[in-house]
Design a protein around this motif. Structure first.
Motif, PDB file in Angstrom:
ATOM      1  N   LEU A  95      -5.124  -4.730   4.043  1.00  0.00           N
ATOM      2  CA  LEU A  95      -3.767  -4.665   4.575  1.00  0.00           C
ATOM      3  C   LEU A  95      -3.438  -5.929   5.358  1.00  0.00           C
ATOM      4  N   ASN A  96      -2.218  -6.385   5.240  1.00  0.00           N
ATOM      5  CA  ASN A  96      -1.784  -7.593   5.933  1.00  0.00           C
ATOM      6  C   ASN A  96      -1.081  -7.223   7.238  1.00  0.00           C
ATOM      7  N   ASN A  97      -1.869  -6.580   8.152  1.00  0.00           N
ATOM      8  CA  ASN A  97      -1.314  -6.207   9.452  1.00  0.00           C
ATOM      9  C   ASN A  97      -1.247  -7.438  10.353  1.00  0.00           C
ATOM     10  N   PRO A  98      -0.192  -7.678  11.035  1.00  0.00           N
ATOM     11  CA  PRO A  98      -0.106  -8.832  11.933  1.00  0.00           C
ATOM     12  C   PRO A  98      -0.988  -8.621  13.164  1.00  0.00           C
ATOM     13  N   MET A  99      -1.484  -9.738  13.779  1.00  0.00           N
ATOM     14  CA  MET A  99      -2.268  -9.638  15.014  1.00  0.00           C
ATOM     15  C   MET A  99      -1.371  -9.138  16.131  1.00  0.00           C
ATOM     16  N   PRO A 100      -1.925  -8.388  17.097  1.00  0.00           N
ATOM     17  CA  PRO A 100      -1.115  -7.962  18.245  1.00  0.00           C
ATOM     18  C   PRO A 100      -0.556  -9.174  18.975  1.00  0.00           C
ATOM     19  N   ARG A 101       0.686  -9.072  19.400  1.00  0.00           N
ATOM     20  CA  ARG A 101       1.342 -10.219  20.032  1.00  0.00           C
ATOM     21  C   ARG A 101       0.594 -10.697  21.280  1.00  0.00           C
ATOM     22  N   TRP A 102       0.093  -9.751  22.093  1.00  0.00           N
ATOM     23  CA  TRP A 102      -0.634 -10.140  23.312  1.00  0.00           C
ATOM     24  C   TRP A 102      -1.892 -10.929  23.001  1.00  0.00           C
ATOM     25  N   TRP A 103      -2.544 -10.565  21.871  1.00  0.00           N
ATOM     26  CA  TRP A 103      -3.777 -11.275  21.501  1.00  0.00           C
ATOM     27  C   TRP A 103      -3.447 -12.696  21.069  1.00  0.00           C
ATOM     28  N   VAL A 104      -2.334 -12.844  20.286  1.00  0.00           N
ATOM     29  CA  VAL A 104      -1.932 -14.175  19.819  1.00  0.00           C
ATOM     30  C   VAL A 104      -1.623 -15.088  20.996  1.00  0.00           C
ATOM     31  N   ASP A 153       0.838  -1.190   0.000  1.00  0.00           N
ATOM     32  CA  ASP A 153       0.000   0.000   0.000  1.00  0.00           C
ATOM     33  C   ASP A 153       0.877   1.245   0.000  1.00  0.00           C
ATOM     34  N   GLU A 154       0.581   2.159  -0.892  1.00  0.00           N
ATOM     35  CA  GLU A 154       1.410   3.346  -1.063  1.00  0.00           C
ATOM     36  C   GLU A 154       1.335   4.284   0.134  1.00  0.00           C
ATOM     37  N   LEU A 155       0.139   4.415   0.764  1.00  0.00           N
ATOM     38  CA  LEU A 155      -0.018   5.376   1.858  1.00  0.00           C
ATOM     39  C   LEU A 155       0.584   4.873   3.168  1.00  0.00           C
ATOM     40  N   SER A 156       0.317   3.598   3.499  1.00  0.00           N
ATOM     41  CA  SER A 156       0.781   3.060   4.788  1.00  0.00           C
ATOM     42  C   SER A 156       2.102   2.326   4.689  1.00  0.00           C
ATOM     43  N   GLY A 157       2.453   1.910   3.481  1.00  0.00           N
ATOM     44  CA  GLY A 157       3.682   1.136   3.311  1.00  0.00           C
ATOM     45  C   GLY A 157       3.558  -0.285   3.804  1.00  0.00           C
ATOM     46  N   VAL A 158       2.308  -0.748   4.039  1.00  0.00           N
ATOM     47  CA  VAL A 158       2.066  -2.101   4.539  1.00  0.00           C
ATOM     48  C   VAL A 158       1.696  -3.005   3.372  1.00  0.00           C
ATOM     49  N   GLU A 159       2.253  -4.188   3.400  1.00  0.00           N
ATOM     50  CA  GLU A 159       1.950  -5.172   2.359  1.00  0.00           C
ATOM     51  C   GLU A 159       0.485  -5.583   2.458  1.00  0.00           C
ATOM     52  N   THR A 160      -0.164  -5.807   1.328  1.00  0.00           N
ATOM     53  CA  THR A 160      -1.568  -6.238   1.317  1.00  0.00           C
ATOM     54  C   THR A 160      -1.649  -7.746   1.178  1.00  0.00           C
ATOM     55  N   THR A 161      -2.841  -8.288   1.469  1.00  0.00           N
ATOM     56  CA  THR A 161      -3.034  -9.744   1.413  1.00  0.00           C
ATOM     57  C   THR A 161      -3.260 -10.260   0.010  1.00  0.00           C
ATOM     58  N   GLY A 162      -3.528  -9.374  -0.921  1.00  0.00           N
ATOM     59  CA  GLY A 162      -3.851  -9.806  -2.271  1.00  0.00           C
ATOM     60  C   GLY A 162      -5.340  -9.830  -2.539  1.00  0.00           C
TER      61      GLY A 162
END
Length: 287
Positions: free
Chosen positions: A25-34, A7-16
């Motif tokens: 966006l392919n944001n990882p889950m928060p570590r505490w939640w995992v 993604d151009e604005l956030s710089g985060v890779e997308t899921t496709g």
């Protein structure tokens, strides 16, 4: 060269995945939640091992702790029954007057009597003990066989016109079909109704008073207030068991209906009968 989209604005890779030009966006889950999620999985596995939980063909796994909700409930019931033993022994040993005079024992007896009433007496007298057509209201002051503690206990224990009990209450109003003329029946019915209501024909009610004095006072008394020792109802209190109105009274005079109440002593035992006695007396109509 990677074919993954960033993604151009956030710089985060997308899921496709893409919907109408919108990419996820392919944001990882928060570590505490995992880690919390992993912990719940471990907890579930541990619970399934420790407690009965996994269904089998005929039963379930028993669990390492051997827990049983049925066994726990039975233990609670046994403890409650043990706690009640002292009070039930006192109820069994004391008279209904002594029970009624002891506040703690009275409360216990009322609670037990209320429970026994719902199971055994409500089908006829109603869940609120208000009775119905042909079944007495136990909340009022109209008592066919007396409303004190002894009288109520006697009635509950031995019943009314119950052939299987030799100590049962027995009384029957005779059928006046062959004793009174039809006119006399109407007259005395009008008189009885006039004791609490306006009769259709005052002259007929006046004539019925003499018919009443000649034929009815032996059981109902000259004041028509009945005799509890004979089971004769009070006719001057506007409470009608078999139906109200001059026509209903006339039918009862010509072809009286007699109710039957079973004796409860043999079925419930003396202790429960005492509890029922105190409960019924506590409803407000007891004398």
């Amino acid at each position: 060269m990677s074919d993954k989209h960033v993604d151009e604005l956030s710089g985060v890779e997308t899921t496709g995945h893409e919907w109408d030009g919108i990419r996820e966006l392919n944001n990882p889950m928060p570590r505490w939640w995992v880690w919390t999620f992993y912990a719940t999985i471990l907890w579930a596995v541990g619970y399934a091992i420790a407690y009965p939980s996994i269904p089998m063909i005929r039963d379930t796994t028993k669990g390492l702790l051997g827990f049983s909700s049925r066994a726990e409930l039975k233990q609670d019931i046994d403890q409650a029954s043990l706690a009640q033993t002292k009070f039930r022994d006192l109820v069994a040993a004391k008279t209904v007057q002594e029970i009624d005079a002891d506040q703690d024992l009275r409360e216990f007896a009322i609670a037990g009597g209320a429970s026994a009433f719902k199971v055994n007496c409500a089908p006829c007298h109603g869940s609120g003990a208000t009775g119905g057509p042909g079944f007495p209201n136990l909340n009022d002051d109209d008592w066919l066989w007396g409303g004190d503690l002894n009288a109520i206990q006697q009635t509950i224990a031995h019943g009314i016109r119950f052939d299987a009990d030799t100590d049962t209450h027995i009384s029957e109003m005779p059928a006046f079909r062959d004793i009174l003329e039809p006119t006399q029946v109407r007259e005395v019915a009008a008189y009885v109704w006039s004791l609490t209501n306006a009769p259709r024909d005052p002259a007929m009610a006046d004539a019925g008073k003499q018919v009443f004095l000649d034929n009815c006072v032996a059981c109902h008394g000259e004041d028509a207030k009945g005799k509890p020792d004979m089971g004769a109802p009070n006719l001057a209190d506007a409470i009608w068991l078999k139906g109200k109105g001059e026509d209903a009274i006339a039918r009862q005079i010509v072809e009286p209906k007699h109710g039957v109440m079973p004796a409860w002593s043999a079925r419930l035992g003396d202790t429960t009968v005492k509890e029922l006695t105190v409960f019924v007396h506590s409803l407000g109509g007891g004398k």
